[in-house]
Design a protein around this motif. Structure first.
Motif, PDB file in Angstrom:
ATOM      1  N   LYS A   1      32.008  52.009  14.018  1.00  0.00           N
ATOM      2  CA  LYS A   1      32.497  50.761  14.601  1.00  0.00           C
ATOM      3  C   LYS A   1      32.277  49.589  13.656  1.00  0.00           C
ATOM      4  CE  LYS A   1      31.996  47.817  18.676  1.00  0.00           C
ATOM      5  NZ  LYS A   1      31.258  47.609  19.957  1.00  0.00           N
TER       6      LYS A   1
ATOM      7  N   TYR B   1      34.789  49.807  10.838  1.00  0.00           N
ATOM      8  CA  TYR B   1      36.123  49.388  11.275  1.00  0.00           C
ATOM      9  C   TYR B   1      36.207  47.866  11.395  1.00  0.00           C
ATOM     10  CZ  TYR B   1      40.029  48.513  14.427  1.00  0.00           C
ATOM     11  OH  TYR B   1      41.165  48.021  14.993  1.00  0.00           O
ATOM     12  N   GLU B   2      35.190  47.254  11.991  1.00  0.00           N
ATOM     13  CA  GLU B   2      35.195  45.798  12.130  1.00  0.00           C
ATOM     14  C   GLU B   2      35.139  45.114  10.774  1.00  0.00           C
ATOM     15  OE1 GLU B   2      31.935  44.957  14.686  1.00  0.00           O
ATOM     16  OE2 GLU B   2      33.021  45.519  16.526  1.00  0.00           O
ATOM     17  N   ASN B   3      34.391  45.692   9.821  1.00  0.00           N
ATOM     18  CA  ASN B   3      34.330  45.116   8.485  1.00  0.00           C
ATOM     19  C   ASN B   3      35.688  45.179   7.789  1.00  0.00           C
ATOM     20  OD1 ASN B   3      33.320  44.053   6.123  1.00  0.00           O
ATOM     21  ND2 ASN B   3      32.452  45.979   5.408  1.00  0.00           N
TER      22      ASN B   3
ATOM     23  N   HIS C   1      38.582  45.364   9.273  1.00  0.00           N
ATOM     24  CA  HIS C   1      39.483  44.452   9.980  1.00  0.00           C
ATOM     25  C   HIS C   1      39.227  43.005   9.572  1.00  0.00           C
ATOM     26  CE1 HIS C   1      42.165  43.151  13.136  1.00  0.00           C
ATOM     27  NE2 HIS C   1      41.220  42.364  13.648  1.00  0.00           N
TER      28      HIS C   1
END
Length: 337
Positions: free
Chosen positions: A270, A273-275, A277
């Motif tokens: 997670k 993925y956030e990084n 994005h």
């Protein structure tokens, strides 16, 4: 009348058979009894290990049984020849305990099995052997030590491991255990929330949270449910999702569930993925900003401005272009790294 009685007997037999089938249908209820179903499932899955264990024990009993039988047979043959004077005399000892325990291979294997499973006392087995030779008593002690301390303990461990693996592999049992653990954990967290909320407002403030975490017993209790309590403010901020300054019951339960234990693969995925994005959004923002600068430069150049101001704008545009190219190169190199 005889025909009538025969028909009645047939009806009674059919009724008994129907009751038997009803009992078989009742066995389906075992799947709703968690503990009994787990035991039955584990026992069934250990039958394969049981078969190999029996084969291994038979091999051990056979090897030691052959040794004891051969030694006792030679001893009894010498006694029979000495008593009868016949060199072809049947091996037979005066001690009936030897004849009943060690004179044939099946008797020897049965005696070894009894001694390994506490079915016969040591004295009843070693006393007849001591009349033959103390060497055979020592061989029996070696056999018993090997079988009891090595073989049976290893077999017990294999059985336990197989039973645990079968219980974990069963889908229904795993779901039921997971739901029970989740329910107990949520119940524990709710009870802790009531202990922290001393004013009964159904909300925890930072003061109440810090006061609670200053207690060593509460720290140990949180650590026992896999919640790290290094920094009270950081922990409070992570649990307070809406950043209202207060934590209600739902936030406290969900926060403790998310912070339970060490970081897992899903948490790392997670964050990755956030990084990615965030980097994509920053790159888009930089491109939009660069485009906006270009439009502003074009508009400024078309305006009737002094030559000095226009030259400064051109220099500023070149500096912005160089900064944009440098930032673009860094962002392209980061994903490759």
């Amino acid at each position: 009348l005889a025909i009538l009685q025969t028909s009645h007997l047939r009806v009674l037999r059919l009724l008994r058979l129907a009751r038997a089938f009803r009992g078989i249908r009742a066995m389906r209820l075992l799947r709703f009894i968690g503990s009994l179903r787990t035991l039955m499932h584990s026992i069934i899955n250990t039958l394969r290990s049981l078969a190999w264990t029996v084969l291994l024990l038979i091999m051990i009993f056979y090897v030691f049984g052959v040794a004891f039988t051969q030694a006792i047979s030679d001893h009894c043959r010498d006694e029979a020849v000495a008593l009868t004077g016949n060199n072809n005399a049947v091996p037979r000892c005066e001690n009936e305990a030897i004849n009943g325990q060690w004179l044939s291979l099946p008797k020897s294997m049965l005696t070894l099995f009894k001694s390994a499973t506490n079915g016969v006392a040591w004295q009843d087995v070693t006393d007849p052997l001591s009349t033959v030779s103390l060497f055979y008593v020592m061989v029996f002690i070696v056999y018993f030590a090997f079988t009891f301390f090595a073989v049976l303990n290893v077999v017990t461990g294999v059985f336990c491991h197989t039973a645990i693996e079968s219980a974990n592999a069963d889908k229904d049992i795993a779901i039921r255990v997971q739901l029970a653990n989740h329910k107990n954990y949520v119940k524990t967290i709710k009870g802790m929330f009531q202990d922290i909320d001393v004013d009964g407002s159904n909300a925890i403030t930072i003061d109440e949270f810090e006061r609670t975490l200053s207690d060593e017993n509460m720290k140990a209790y949180l650590a026992s449910i896999d919640v790290d309590t290094v920094d009270a403010w950081t922990l409070f901020s992570l649990i307070d999702r809406d950043m209202s300054g207060c934590i209600d019951l739902d936030e406290f339960v969900s926060g403790c569930m998310n912070l339970r234990g060490p970081a897992k693969a899903v948490h790392i995925a997670k964050m990755s993925y956030e990084n990615k994005h965030m980097r994509h959004m920053m790159k888009s923002l930089m491109e939009s900003t660069a485009t906006l600068h270009e439009h502003l430069d074009a508009i400024t150049c078309r305006m009737d401005l002094p030559d000095l101001d226009r030259s400064k704008i051109v220099e500023l545009n070149a500096a912005l272009q160089l900064e944009r190219e440098t930032s673009g190169g860094d962002s392209n190199a980061s994903p490759q790294d």
